[in-house]
Design a protein around this motif. Structure first.
Motif, PDB file in Angstrom:
ATOM      1  N   GLY A 119      23.754-127.642  -5.566  1.00 51.30           N
ATOM      2  CA  GLY A 119      22.641-126.270  -5.555  1.00 51.30           C
ATOM      3  C   GLY A 119      23.289-125.004  -5.387  1.00 51.30           C
ATOM      4  N   GLY A 120      22.079-124.141  -5.610  1.00 53.54           N
ATOM      5  CA  GLY A 120      21.811-122.537  -5.077  1.00 53.54           C
ATOM      6  C   GLY A 120      22.495-122.452  -3.403  1.00 53.54           C
ATOM      7  N   GLY A 121      21.268-123.074  -3.023  1.00 57.76           N
ATOM      8  CA  GLY A 121      20.733-122.765  -1.299  1.00 57.76           C
ATOM      9  C   GLY A 121      22.051-123.632  -0.834  1.00 57.76           C
ATOM     10  N   VAL A 124      24.987-121.082  -0.837  1.00 57.75           N
ATOM     11  CA  VAL A 124      24.727-120.621   0.163  1.00 57.75           C
ATOM     12  C   VAL A 124      25.158-120.769   1.898  1.00 57.75           C
ATOM     13  CG1 VAL A 124      23.111-118.984   1.376  1.00 57.75           C
ATOM     14  CG2 VAL A 124      23.267-118.683  -0.958  1.00 57.75           C
ATOM     15  N   TYR A 153      16.541-112.923  -2.002  1.00 55.41           N
ATOM     16  CA  TYR A 153      15.985-114.422  -1.695  1.00 55.41           C
ATOM     17  C   TYR A 153      17.992-115.342  -1.631  1.00 55.41           C
ATOM     18  CZ  TYR A 153      14.676-119.347  -2.840  1.00 55.41           C
ATOM     19  OH  TYR A 153      14.257-120.855  -3.104  1.00 55.41           O
ATOM     20  N   HIS A 154      18.242-116.141  -0.416  1.00 54.20           N
ATOM     21  CA  HIS A 154      19.019-116.910  -1.233  1.00 54.20           C
ATOM     22  C   HIS A 154      18.954-117.863  -1.099  1.00 54.20           C
ATOM     23  CE1 HIS A 154      21.636-112.944  -1.184  1.00 54.20           C
ATOM     24  NE2 HIS A 154      20.501-112.534  -0.156  1.00 54.20           N
ATOM     25  N   GLY A 155      17.405-118.905  -1.468  1.00 56.82           N
ATOM     26  CA  GLY A 155      17.642-120.165  -1.169  1.00 56.82           C
ATOM     27  C   GLY A 155      16.448-120.748   0.061  1.00 56.82           C
ATOM     28  N   GLU A 228      23.735-110.121  -3.615  1.00 55.90           N
ATOM     29  CA  GLU A 228      23.431-110.863  -5.148  1.00 55.90           C
ATOM     30  C   GLU A 228      24.093-109.584  -6.360  1.00 55.90           C
ATOM     31  OE1 GLU A 228      19.590-112.743  -6.557  1.00 55.90           O
ATOM     32  OE2 GLU A 228      19.488-111.900  -4.886  1.00 55.90           O
ATOM     33  N   ASN A 232      17.360-110.414  -7.380  1.00 60.18           N
ATOM     34  CA  ASN A 232      15.993-111.106  -7.696  1.00 60.18           C
ATOM     35  C   ASN A 232      14.560-110.618  -7.120  1.00 60.18           C
ATOM     36  OD1 ASN A 232      14.178-112.542  -9.764  1.00 60.18           O
ATOM     37  ND2 ASN A 232      14.791-114.277  -7.905  1.00 60.18           N
ATOM     38  N   ASP A 261      26.306-113.034  -4.058  1.00 63.77           N
ATOM     39  CA  ASP A 261      25.667-114.279  -4.233  1.00 63.77           C
ATOM     40  C   ASP A 261      24.746-114.518  -5.676  1.00 63.77           C
ATOM     41  OD1 ASP A 261      23.749-116.458  -4.726  1.00 63.77           O
ATOM     42  OD2 ASP A 261      22.166-115.995  -3.531  1.00 63.77           O
ATOM     43  N   VAL A 263      23.975-116.796  -7.789  1.00 63.30           N
ATOM     44  CA  VAL A 263      23.517-118.781  -8.160  1.00 63.30           C
ATOM     45  C   VAL A 263      22.667-117.999  -9.204  1.00 63.30           C
ATOM     46  CG1 VAL A 263      21.292-119.676  -7.808  1.00 63.30           C
ATOM     47  CG2 VAL A 263      22.938-119.282  -5.944  1.00 63.30           C
ATOM     48  N   ILE A 264      21.811-116.390 -10.350  1.00 66.24           N
ATOM     49  CA  ILE A 264      21.371-116.525 -10.980  1.00 66.24           C
ATOM     50  C   ILE A 264      22.181-115.536 -12.051  1.00 66.24           C
ATOM     51  CG2 ILE A 264      19.336-114.706 -11.404  1.00 66.24           C
ATOM     52  CD1 ILE A 264      17.426-115.552  -9.504  1.00 66.24           C
ATOM     53  N   LYS A 290      22.980-122.764 -11.100  1.00 66.82           N
ATOM     54  CA  LYS A 290      22.070-122.938 -11.750  1.00 66.82           C
ATOM     55  C   LYS A 290      22.453-122.683 -13.638  1.00 66.82           C
ATOM     56  CE  LYS A 290      18.367-120.032  -9.430  1.00 66.82           C
ATOM     57  NZ  LYS A 290      17.281-121.065  -9.324  1.00 66.82           N
TER      58      LYS A 290
HETATM   59  C1  LIG Z   1      20.313-116.114  -5.656  1.00 66.74           C
HETATM   60  C2  LIG Z   1      19.687-117.291  -5.040  1.00 66.74           C
HETATM   61  N1  LIG Z   1      20.711-118.105  -4.139  1.00 66.74           N
HETATM   62  C3  LIG Z   1      20.047-119.289  -3.720  1.00 66.74           C
HETATM   63  C4  LIG Z   1      18.479-119.668  -4.804  1.00 66.74           C
HETATM   64  C5  LIG Z   1      18.846-121.518  -4.148  1.00 66.74           C
HETATM   65  O1  LIG Z   1      19.160-121.841  -4.815  1.00 66.74           O
HETATM   66  P1  LIG Z   1      18.613-123.009  -5.621  1.00 66.74           P
HETATM   67  O2  LIG Z   1      16.888-123.686  -5.714  1.00 66.74           O
HETATM   68  O3  LIG Z   1      19.254-124.278  -6.423  1.00 66.74           O
HETATM   69  O4  LIG Z   1      18.631-123.896  -3.703  1.00 66.74           O
HETATM   70  C6  LIG Z   1      18.194-119.268  -6.065  1.00 66.74           C
HETATM   71  C7  LIG Z   1      17.468-119.637  -6.173  1.00 66.74           C
HETATM   72  O5  LIG Z   1      17.212-119.347  -6.953  1.00 66.74           O
HETATM   73  C8  LIG Z   1      18.732-117.396  -5.748  1.00 66.74           C
HETATM   74  O6  LIG Z   1      18.799-116.897  -6.755  1.00 66.74           O
END
Ligand SMILES: Cc1ncc(COP(=O)(O)O)c(C=O)c1O
Length: 460
Positions: A119-121, A124, A153-155, A228, A232, A261, A263-264, A290
């Motif tokens: 996943g995204g977190g 990161v 927000y980065h997770g 990002e 977001n 980043d 992720v979005i 995502k």
């Molecule tokens: C920019 C960004 N980085 C990291 C994440 C974390 O991703 P995850 O929820 O898949 O761990 C998100 C989640 O929305 C995000 O928007």
């Protein structure tokens, strides 16, 4: 025999007794039903009663190609039948290899090395660890701090959370990993004078705060800047013109890695596979997740440049990091099928062609006194709500609670639109429909929001 209403009631009891929803005040469901989404088709989802909702947030910025694509499900089933699981720890699987090659092919510059996560977190987290490890291997072992933007927000893993710029999200878990520092975000709507009338100067000012933070902390201690493409949290802050150009210069000057980043923003949300291409910069690392599978199975990735991989290619060095399910074969096969749809249906071009219509439709909401700002890019927009349009005065905590949680979120959902009313910064309604959406969906979003926001204005 159990009737369908008994089954729904049993499901509600179990949901309230055993399921712990994420980022949710569980007590809010003491006297009301947990919404249960049971099915999806195209840009729509359906609840347990069969009611249809427009998925105005693509789940959580995930469902790019829309719901109910049997060919993606079938690709996952085929892979599970052939080989359901094998780790990427010293071994490879054909779908992970093919996906790495495909993703590297989409990535700009020499970002050719793909490290899969779930996943995204985790992506990161992996990027921060790589940045620290890279500098330890290349003679700058003190470089370990990271810079990111306020409200970003980065997770939620403790490292990613230390990069996240939302104090309220961190407070519960402090102390976190040390080394996270914040600079201003690019919210032009809230830019102070004299920058409020000159977006380029605002971009320059915001970018220069990164140089300043590096100087304050000491260039020998800073390893990376996490940004990002369009931020977001806070409600879709696009980068002002020239912002990323200047950030790239600063990162080069101080030998600090630029992590995009995405992720979005990746996989078509802004209109390209990677949004750094939309804004004309080449980062050192991209983090994504995502939309890579449109949510048909979980996966994430950290994509690093050849330069960052080089010190790990000396015959004796290992990046001591990994995840059991990173690059899962089923998720990799699902991602490939998802990307096939992107190519075949020209989804990125569709977003580019339709983004102006999406913006124009949302901008019609400016006729409401409560709508202060409509901002974003591609299929990714935030609508900031204000108490007083002329002064841009925002709501106090009590009004925000009453308006957002008490009224807007349930009223929008009740009216048939799933999206997010968010107050991590100033109050915003966020929209990110599946990339297959067109004018019909934009109009439906507008109609529902116009009705509910008009009512919200009357309740103030
Ligand atoms: C920019 C960004 N980085 C990291 C994440 C974390 O991703 P995850 O929820 O898949 O761990 C998100 C989640 O929305 C995000 O928007």
């Amino acid at each position: 025999m159990t009737s369908s209403s008994d089954a729904i009631s049993n499901e509600q009891d179990a949901a309230k007794r055993n399921l712990w929803l994420h980022f949710t005040r569980m007590s809010a469901y003491e006297d009301s039903d947990v919404p249960v989404i049971v099915r999806g088709s195209g840009a729509y989802v359906f609840d347990q009663h069969g009611k249809r909702y427009l998925d105005g947030l693509s789940g959580l910025f995930v469902s790019q190609v829309g719901h109910g694509r049997a060919e993606i499900a079938e690709a996952g089933a085929r892979q599970a039948t052939e080989l359901a699981y094998f780790p990427l720890w010293s071994y490879a699987t054909p779908p992970a290899i093919e996906l790495a090659e495909r993703v590297a092919g989409y990535a700009p510059g020499d970002l050719n090395r793909v490290f899969f996560t779930t996943g995204g977190g985790e992506a990161v987290e992996s990027a921060w660890k790589l940045a620290k490890n890279f500098f330890k291997l290349t003679g700058k072992p003190g470089k370990h701090k990271v810079i990111s933007r306020a409200i970003a927000y980065h997770g939620t893993p403790q490292g990613a959370l230390a990069i996240t710029g939302l104090p309220a999200f961190k407070e519960q878990f402090e102390p976190l990993v040390p080394g996270g520092f914040r600079v201003p975000n690019t919210n032009f709507y809230r830019a102070p004078a004299p920058y409020d009338t000159d977006i380029k100067a605002w971009g320059r000012y915001c970018a220069d705060r990164i140089a300043e933070a590096i100087e304050f902390e000491g260039p020998d201690t800073v390893c990376a800047v996490f940004l990002e493409p369009v931020q977001n949290a806070g409600g879709c802050f696009p980068p002002p013109p020239g912002y990323f150009e200047r950030v790239r210069e600063i990162c080069d000057e101080y030998d600090v890695l630029l992590v995009s980043d995405e992720v979005i923003c990746a996989y078509g949300r802004i209109g390209s596979m990677f949004a750094c291409d939309d804004f004309g910069y080449v980062p050192d690392i991209i983090t994504c997740a995502k939309g890579l599978t449109s949510g048909y199975s979980p996966i994430g990735a950290m994509i690093a440049s050849d330069r960052l991989f080089e010190p790990f290619n000396d015959g004796k060095t290992t990046f001591g990091h990994g995840y059991t399910f990173g690059g899962h074969p089923v998720s990799s096969a699902v991602a490939l099928a998802n990307l096939d749809i992107f190519e075949r249906e020209g989804l990125n071009d569709h977003v580019k062609e339709n983004a102006p219509a999406f913006r124009a439709t949302l901008e019609k909401l400016y006729d409401l006194p409560i709508v202060g700002d409509v901002r974003g890019d591609g299929f990714f927009y935030g609508i900031e709500l204000v108490k007083d349009k002329a002064t841009k005065e925002t709501f106090n905590d009590e009004e925000s609670e009453r308006l957002l949680r008490g009224f807007l979120t349930p009223a929008i959902f009740e009216a048939g639109l799933y999206c997010r009313a968010d107050d991590r910064g100033d109050p915003v309604v966020q929209l990110a429909p599946p990339l297959i959406s067109g004018q019909k969906e934009f109009d439906a979003i507008y109609e529902i929001l116009h009705g509910v926001l008009s009512e919200a204005g009357r309740l103030l």
